[in-house]
Design a protein around this motif. Structure first.
Motif, PDB file in Angstrom:
ATOM      1  N   UNK A 183       0.834  -1.209   0.000  1.00 29.35           N
ATOM      2  CA  UNK A 183       0.000   0.000   0.000  1.00 29.35           C
ATOM      3  C   UNK A 183       0.863   1.251   0.000  1.00 29.35           C
ATOM      4  N   UNK A 184       1.954   1.219   0.747  1.00 24.48           N
ATOM      5  CA  UNK A 184       2.859   2.374   0.800  1.00 24.48           C
ATOM      6  C   UNK A 184       3.565   2.582  -0.542  1.00 24.48           C
ATOM      7  N   UNK A 185       3.961   1.492  -1.189  1.00 26.93           N
ATOM      8  CA  UNK A 185       4.553   1.619  -2.524  1.00 26.93           C
ATOM      9  C   UNK A 185       3.536   2.221  -3.486  1.00 26.93           C
ATOM     10  N   UNK A 186       2.317   1.717  -3.449  1.00 29.75           N
ATOM     11  CA  UNK A 186       1.263   2.184  -4.351  1.00 29.75           C
ATOM     12  C   UNK A 186       0.979   3.671  -4.156  1.00 29.75           C
ATOM     13  N   UNK A 187       1.024   4.129  -2.907  1.00 30.29           N
ATOM     14  CA  UNK A 187       0.737   5.536  -2.590  1.00 30.29           C
ATOM     15  C   UNK A 187       1.969   6.425  -2.729  1.00 30.29           C
ATOM     16  N   UNK A 188       3.083   5.836  -3.140  1.00 31.50           N
ATOM     17  CA  UNK A 188       4.345   6.560  -3.294  1.00 31.50           C
ATOM     18  C   UNK A 188       4.834   7.126  -1.958  1.00 31.50           C
ATOM     19  N   UNK A 189       4.532   6.409  -0.873  1.00 25.51           N
ATOM     20  CA  UNK A 189       4.936   6.831   0.464  1.00 25.51           C
ATOM     21  C   UNK A 189       6.154   6.058   0.972  1.00 25.51           C
ATOM     22  N   UNK A 190       6.594   5.097   0.215  1.00 26.35           N
ATOM     23  CA  UNK A 190       7.767   4.302   0.586  1.00 26.35           C
ATOM     24  C   UNK A 190       8.754   4.381  -0.559  1.00 26.35           C
ATOM     25  N   UNK A 191      10.016   4.710  -0.252  1.00 28.53           N
ATOM     26  CA  UNK A 191      11.013   4.822  -1.316  1.00 28.53           C
ATOM     27  C   UNK A 191      11.179   3.501  -2.063  1.00 28.53           C
ATOM     28  N   UNK A 192      11.312   3.620  -3.370  1.00 29.06           N
ATOM     29  CA  UNK A 192      11.473   2.425  -4.193  1.00 29.06           C
ATOM     30  C   UNK A 192      12.115   2.790  -5.514  1.00 29.06           C
ATOM     31  N   UNK A 193      12.801   1.825  -6.095  1.00 32.27           N
ATOM     32  CA  UNK A 193      13.348   2.037  -7.428  1.00 32.27           C
ATOM     33  C   UNK A 193      12.322   1.684  -8.482  1.00 32.27           C
ATOM     34  N   UNK A 194      11.525   0.625  -8.220  1.00 34.00           N
ATOM     35  CA  UNK A 194      10.548   0.190  -9.215  1.00 34.00           C
ATOM     36  C   UNK A 194       9.242  -0.324  -8.607  1.00 34.00           C
ATOM     37  N   UNK A 195       9.253  -0.746  -7.343  1.00 31.03           N
ATOM     38  CA  UNK A 195       8.046  -1.315  -6.739  1.00 31.03           C
ATOM     39  C   UNK A 195       6.855  -0.372  -6.774  1.00 31.03           C
ATOM     40  N   UNK A 196       7.087   0.914  -6.615  1.00 32.98           N
ATOM     41  CA  UNK A 196       5.967   1.861  -6.639  1.00 32.98           C
ATOM     42  C   UNK A 196       5.276   1.878  -7.999  1.00 32.98           C
ATOM     43  N   UNK A 197       5.996   1.542  -9.043  1.00 33.06           N
ATOM     44  CA  UNK A 197       5.384   1.463 -10.380  1.00 33.06           C
ATOM     45  C   UNK A 197       4.775   0.090 -10.631  1.00 33.06           C
ATOM     46  N   UNK A 198       5.425  -0.941 -10.164  1.00 33.27           N
ATOM     47  CA  UNK A 198       4.940  -2.299 -10.391  1.00 33.27           C
ATOM     48  C   UNK A 198       3.598  -2.527  -9.698  1.00 33.27           C
ATOM     49  N   UNK A 199       3.497  -2.167  -8.444  1.00 32.36           N
ATOM     50  CA  UNK A 199       2.290  -2.467  -7.669  1.00 32.36           C
ATOM     51  C   UNK A 199       1.051  -1.771  -8.216  1.00 32.36           C
ATOM     52  N   UNK A 200       1.230  -0.667  -8.877  1.00 35.63           N
ATOM     53  CA  UNK A 200       0.076   0.023  -9.470  1.00 35.63           C
ATOM     54  C   UNK A 200      -0.550  -0.776 -10.605  1.00 35.63           C
ATOM     55  N   UNK A 201       0.167  -1.732 -11.140  1.00 35.07           N
ATOM     56  CA  UNK A 201      -0.355  -2.558 -12.224  1.00 35.07           C
ATOM     57  C   UNK A 201      -1.176  -3.744 -11.752  1.00 35.07           C
ATOM     58  N   UNK A 202      -1.266  -3.942 -10.445  1.00 30.87           N
ATOM     59  CA  UNK A 202      -2.002  -5.077  -9.893  1.00 30.87           C
ATOM     60  C   UNK A 202      -3.281  -4.625  -9.213  1.00 30.87           C
ATOM     61  N   UNK A 203      -4.302  -5.463  -9.283  1.00 29.82           N
ATOM     62  CA  UNK A 203      -5.546  -5.189  -8.567  1.00 29.82           C
ATOM     63  C   UNK A 203      -5.336  -5.482  -7.085  1.00 29.82           C
ATOM     64  N   UNK A 204      -6.269  -5.041  -6.266  1.00 29.48           N
ATOM     65  CA  UNK A 204      -6.201  -5.341  -4.834  1.00 29.48           C
ATOM     66  C   UNK A 204      -6.240  -6.851  -4.603  1.00 29.48           C
ATOM     67  N   UNK A 205      -7.049  -7.560  -5.384  1.00 31.71           N
ATOM     68  CA  UNK A 205      -7.140  -9.014  -5.246  1.00 31.71           C
ATOM     69  C   UNK A 205      -5.814  -9.687  -5.596  1.00 31.71           C
ATOM     70  N   UNK A 206      -5.130  -9.188  -6.608  1.00 31.00           N
ATOM     71  CA  UNK A 206      -3.834  -9.761  -6.989  1.00 31.00           C
ATOM     72  C   UNK A 206      -2.788  -9.496  -5.916  1.00 31.00           C
ATOM     73  N   UNK A 207      -2.793  -8.298  -5.356  1.00 33.68           N
ATOM     74  CA  UNK A 207      -1.864  -7.980  -4.269  1.00 33.68           C
ATOM     75  C   UNK A 207      -2.145  -8.895  -3.082  1.00 33.68           C
ATOM     76  N   UNK A 208      -3.417  -9.069  -2.742  1.00 35.52           N
ATOM     77  CA  UNK A 208      -3.788  -9.932  -1.617  1.00 35.52           C
ATOM     78  C   UNK A 208      -3.336 -11.370  -1.865  1.00 35.52           C
ATOM     79  N   UNK A 209      -3.465 -11.844  -3.090  1.00 31.99           N
ATOM     80  CA  UNK A 209      -3.039 -13.206  -3.419  1.00 31.99           C
ATOM     81  C   UNK A 209      -1.530 -13.358  -3.251  1.00 31.99           C
TER      82      UNK A 209
END
Length: 92
Positions: A57-83
């Motif tokens: 959630x922090x990566x998705x909201x751009x609240x956690x530093x990342x090189x690429x995770x903040x972009x990757x996680x935005x491509x997944x649905x909540x259900x996919x993240x939960x899985x």
């Protein structure tokens, strides 16, 4: 006897079928086989589900530093993240 049968059954499953399911397959590219970590990329296997979900959630909201995770996680649905969270937190 049952344990031996289970081992034999698992050996009969193709290697591709023993890999991470669904969306988690993409995670192992960087996080290593079964999410064990790879180099400077941290392990996911066995981590607390709530911690993993919070991090995603922090990566998705751009609240956690990342090189690429903040972009990757935005491509997944909540259900996919939960899985993915469920899969990796369940590994030991």
């Amino acid at each position: 006897m049952i344990r031996a049968a289970l081992v034999l059954a698992l050996l009969a499953v193709p290697a591709a079928a023993q890999t991470a399911p669904g969306v988690a397959e993409g995670c192992v590219t960087c996080h290593g086989p079964r999410g064990a970590g790879s180099g400077s990329v941290p392990p996911l296997a066995g981590r607390d589900a709530a911690d993993l979900a919070t991090a995603m959630a922090a990566f998705r909201a751009n609240e956690r530093p990342a090189t690429i995770m903040n972009r990757i996680v935005r491509g997944y649905t909540e259900a996919e993240v939960a899985a993915a969270v469920t899969y990796f937190s369940g590994l030991r």
